[in-house]
Design a protein around this motif. Sequence first.
Motif, PDB file in Angstrom:
ATOM      1  N   UNK A 134       4.646  -6.021   9.543  1.00  0.00           N
ATOM      2  CA  UNK A 134       4.578  -4.847  10.405  1.00  0.00           C
ATOM      3  C   UNK A 134       4.281  -3.591   9.589  1.00  0.00           C
ATOM      4  N   UNK A 135       4.922  -3.475   8.437  1.00  0.00           N
ATOM      5  CA  UNK A 135       4.707  -2.316   7.559  1.00  0.00           C
ATOM      6  C   UNK A 135       3.242  -2.235   7.112  1.00  0.00           C
ATOM      7  N   UNK A 136       2.668  -3.350   6.714  1.00  0.00           N
ATOM      8  CA  UNK A 136       1.279  -3.363   6.245  1.00  0.00           C
ATOM      9  C   UNK A 136       0.302  -3.084   7.380  1.00  0.00           C
ATOM     10  N   UNK A 137       0.564  -3.658   8.556  1.00  0.00           N
ATOM     11  CA  UNK A 137      -0.320  -3.414   9.699  1.00  0.00           C
ATOM     12  C   UNK A 137      -0.308  -1.935  10.081  1.00  0.00           C
ATOM     13  N   UNK A 263       5.842  -2.084  -9.052  1.00  0.00           N
ATOM     14  CA  UNK A 263       5.872  -1.032  -8.035  1.00  0.00           C
ATOM     15  C   UNK A 263       6.584  -1.484  -6.762  1.00  0.00           C
ATOM     16  N   UNK A 264       7.041  -2.728  -6.739  1.00  0.00           N
ATOM     17  CA  UNK A 264       7.641  -3.316  -5.541  1.00  0.00           C
ATOM     18  C   UNK A 264       9.154  -3.220  -5.641  1.00  0.00           C
ATOM     19  N   UNK A 265       9.788  -2.665  -4.623  1.00  0.00           N
ATOM     20  CA  UNK A 265      11.233  -2.430  -4.688  1.00  0.00           C
ATOM     21  C   UNK A 265      12.059  -3.692  -4.486  1.00  0.00           C
ATOM     22  N   UNK A 266      11.470  -4.753  -3.944  1.00  0.00           N
ATOM     23  CA  UNK A 266      12.234  -5.955  -3.648  1.00  0.00           C
ATOM     24  C   UNK A 266      12.264  -6.874  -4.863  1.00  0.00           C
ATOM     25  N   UNK A 267      13.454  -7.297  -5.305  1.00  0.00           N
ATOM     26  CA  UNK A 267      13.537  -8.144  -6.497  1.00  0.00           C
ATOM     27  C   UNK A 267      13.254  -9.600  -6.168  1.00  0.00           C
ATOM     28  N   UNK A 294      -1.391  -1.551  -1.261  1.00  0.00           N
ATOM     29  CA  UNK A 294      -0.723  -0.436  -1.950  1.00  0.00           C
ATOM     30  C   UNK A 294       0.488   0.063  -1.173  1.00  0.00           C
ATOM     31  N   UNK A 295       0.533  -0.187   0.134  1.00  0.00           N
ATOM     32  CA  UNK A 295       1.669   0.244   0.953  1.00  0.00           C
ATOM     33  C   UNK A 295       2.941  -0.534   0.625  1.00  0.00           C
TER      34      UNK A 295
END
Length: 458
Positions: A134-137, A263-267, A294-295
């Motif tokens: 949903x975030x990427x869309x 750059x990704x907050x999820x581990x 990039x989002x």
Amino acid sequence: MNAPLPRFADLAARRVAVWGYGREGRAALRALARRLPRQPLTLWCSADEAAAARTAHPALAVLDVAPDAAALAQFDWVIKSPGISAYRPEIAIAQAQGTRFTSGTALWFGERAEARVVGVTGTKGKSTTSALLAHLARALGWRTALAGNIGLPLLALLDDAAALWVLELSSFQTGEAGPLELGVITNLHEEHLDWHGTPQRYRADKLRLADAARTLLVDAAQPALLDATATHAARRLYDDAAGWHVAQGAIWRGDRRVFDLARFALPGLHNARNACAALCALEILGGDAVAAASALARFRGLPHRLQRLGARAGLHWIDDSISTTPEATRAALESLPGAAVTLILGGHERGLDWAPFATWLAARPPQAVIAQGASAARIGASLAAAGVPWRHAADLVAAVDLARTCSAPGGAVLLSPGAPSFDQFRDYAARGRRFAELAGFDPCALAAFGEIAGLGIA
């Protein structure tokens, strides 16, 4: 799909009851009030919910007992909440006498047959994958709905419009989904045996999503899932070197390096794979996934999923209360390489086999392991058989107290229980909030604690 999915018009002038007063039950009652305002309705709920239900719905007949087969058979239709197993014997008896059972999910699909829908399921990763998609869309400017098992009942959005519907579907809901433009299955492990009864039935119910999906997307690194979906006419793969995959600290599209995971907050590798699933799904839907990637840098993780609460008394506290299977706990530990971890396991007893997890853990034991709750004895027996030292605590309160005394200074206390919460808490979120409080945090003061970003339509 077999029989057509029911619509509200099918319930008109019928004897209708709602079973359950959680999020789904409340949404069903509100939708019925809009679509069938003069329809007599009955609600079955728990005794502690009855007063609120009577206040919210004065015309509703509220029964604060669980229905038996005879009670169910008095109705033409029963709208059942997802947490109530479809395999209960009283349901089978009532069905044989003509009662039809449906759900908010099925009613939404019946009413919204024209919607462009992606359904996402899997034993673990389905919530994060749904939220990422949903975030990427939305990053591409698509008006996108995020709903379903993730925390917003579909009937709450019954009269709303979106260009794309991203729906997380649990194993309780996959058989109720209508036609899907795309179905995504992240993985299959043993889970929810108290609802499905057997591992075979759980597996079959999960895979019903594939039957509803015009195109199916699955993880190429899951051999059992590949075998189970091999006959699907339009199956696509992620986590494959030819497409979206993880390598060398980045997400790649084939031989093109697209997004650096720093750059990704999820581990964790599992979350990077979830991102690959979301990117591949977006690409299948016709979106420019490379441009949208990039989002990922702006994505905020979901609460109670490896949520770093902060430090207290020289220890770092991590809430992974959402982990309700041993496989999810393993993924959590793999996301913390090199850390001195005190692991808190256990909760509601479902009879899962902990031996494979214990064997895996023996090769890389954390600094300390605490088993608590109703499943502690089963977990502890498997750990002991594998040679993993462990400590017992009666409940979460005792487990946190014990963690303070046995953790290494500067180490991490990880609540990743591998079990549901129902022995002590209403749900995993309540367990996570209590863990935070016991650790010394005010959940209300934590940024976005307990809030799932992006629910609804945007």
